[in-house]
Enzyme design. Structure first.
Site, PDB file in Angstrom:
ATOM      1  N   VAL A   1      83.829  33.460-102.940  1.00  0.00           N
ATOM      2  CA  VAL A   1      82.975  32.501-102.342  1.00  0.00           C
ATOM      3  C   VAL A   1      81.713  32.402-103.090  1.00  0.00           C
ATOM      4  CG1 VAL A   1      81.417  31.934-100.372  1.00  0.00           C
ATOM      5  CG2 VAL A   1      83.539  32.853 -99.910  1.00  0.00           C
TER       6      VAL A   1
ATOM      7  N   HIS B   1      76.041  24.657-105.633  1.00  0.00           N
ATOM      8  CA  HIS B   1      75.426  25.433-104.903  1.00  0.00           C
ATOM      9  C   HIS B   1      73.827  25.673-104.965  1.00  0.00           C
ATOM     10  CE1 HIS B   1      75.626  28.672-101.811  1.00  0.00           C
ATOM     11  NE2 HIS B   1      74.586  29.335-102.748  1.00  0.00           N
TER      12      HIS B   1
HETATM   13  C1  GAR Z   1      73.881  20.124-101.380  1.00  0.00           C
HETATM   14  O1  GAR Z   1      72.814  20.602-101.407  1.00  0.00           O
HETATM   15  C2  GAR Z   1      75.037  21.066-101.969  1.00  0.00           C
HETATM   16  O2  GAR Z   1      74.481  22.024-102.825  1.00  0.00           O
HETATM   17  C3  GAR Z   1      75.239  21.973-100.809  1.00  0.00           C
HETATM   18  O3  GAR Z   1      75.516  21.065 -99.790  1.00  0.00           O
HETATM   19  C4  GAR Z   1      74.691  19.905-100.013  1.00  0.00           C
HETATM   20  C5  GAR Z   1      75.526  18.599 -99.955  1.00  0.00           C
HETATM   21  O4  GAR Z   1      74.746  17.651-100.230  1.00  0.00           O
HETATM   22  N1  GAR Z   1      76.260  22.910-100.835  1.00  0.00           N
HETATM   23  C6  GAR Z   1      76.521  23.850-100.519  1.00  0.00           C
HETATM   24  O5  GAR Z   1      75.594  24.535 -99.782  1.00  0.00           O
HETATM   25  C7  GAR Z   1      78.031  24.552-100.646  1.00  0.00           C
HETATM   26  N2  GAR Z   1      77.736  26.147-100.394  1.00  0.00           N
HETATM   27  P1  GAR Z   1      75.346  16.283-100.415  1.00  0.00           P
HETATM   28  O6  GAR Z   1      76.307  15.874 -99.544  1.00  0.00           O
HETATM   29  O7  GAR Z   1      74.397  15.241-100.127  1.00  0.00           O
HETATM   30  O8  GAR Z   1      76.044  16.168-101.812  1.00  0.00           O
END
Ligand code: GAR
Length: 218
Positions: free
Chosen positions: A162, A127
């Site tokens: 969550v 996260h």
């Molecule tokens: C990442 O920044 C991850 O931390 C975030 O989505 C992005 C995915 O990037 N996740 C969340 O916000 C979950 N709540 P990626 O597909 O390049 O790994």
């Protein structure tokens, strides 16, 4: 009081790994790269699953790493109705609650309690904030809007809430003057790519011990 204390340690064996994505897949890439280079041993990447077709992460998984991929579209399917298809796929690829690890890497769905219960302390998530601050969507924007001077990223086990499960690792990242969502996200992402492989490495080396909701690195 002790009834709810959960103590878990992991027996030494090869961990069958699944990565669940919804898009870009850069965290997945970082984990798979660490496995390929030998920085993570004891991990056997078995399957990358996306809830969205045609995502860049799927291409990276199959073309760069030769890993099986599967799209399980989420349209219309909620909670356990969707997750039972996921769980069946995980079992088909050897990612079981006994020998597996499921990494959520930008997987933009809430996991059902049934899935969590079956794979307790075997589902990790990353996260882009220092939990418990700024859970849910758009964590970087939440941090900017709040005006914090430090944010960061968190790898945690997934529980029924969550972004509320036991914290494994965290890394602080400064918020600088003039930051916008894009610049802060990029600075945090750089650290995510180090933190997530590190958490997977510790798990695969059986160095994670959980008592209650406190995670110790042994
Ligand atoms: C990442 O920044 C991850 O931390 C975030 O989505 C992005 C995915 O990037 N996740 C969340 O916000 C979950 N709540 P990626 O597909 O390049 O790994």
């Amino acid at each position: 009081m002790f009834k709810n204390r959960l103590e878990t340690s992991y027996k030494r064996h090869l961990i069958n790994l699944a990565v669940l994505i919804s898009g870009r897949g850069s965290n997945m890439d970082a984990i798979l790269s660490a496995i390929k280079s030998g920085r993570i041993r004891n991990a056997n990447p078995c399957i990358v699953i996306s809830n969205k077709p045609g995502t860049p992460g799927l291409k990276i998984a199959s073309e760069k790493y030769g890993i099986d991929t599967k799209v399980i579209p989420s349209d219309g399917l909620k909670g356990w109705h969707y997750d039972q298809i996921l769980v069946t796929t995980l079992h088909e690829h050897g990612v079981t609650p006994k020998s597996g690890l499921v990494c959520l890497a930008g997987f933009m769905r809430i996991i059902s309690p049934e899935f969590v219960r079956q794979y307790r302390m075997r589902i990790m998530n990353i996260h882009p904030a220092l939990l418990p601050a700024f859970p849910g969507l758009n964590a970087q924007k939440q941090a900017l809007d709040y005006g914090v001077k430090i944010s960061g990223c968190t790898v945690h086990f997934v529980d029924e809430g969550v972004d509320s499960g036991p914290v494994i690792l965290q890394k602080a990242v400064p918020v600088t003057e003039g930051d916008n969502e894009e610049s802060l996200s990029a600075r945090i992402l750089e650290q995510e790519h180090k933190l997530y492989p590190e958490a997977v490495r510790l798990f695969c080396e059986e160095r994670i011990k959980i008592v209650g909701r406190r995670v110790s690195i042994i």
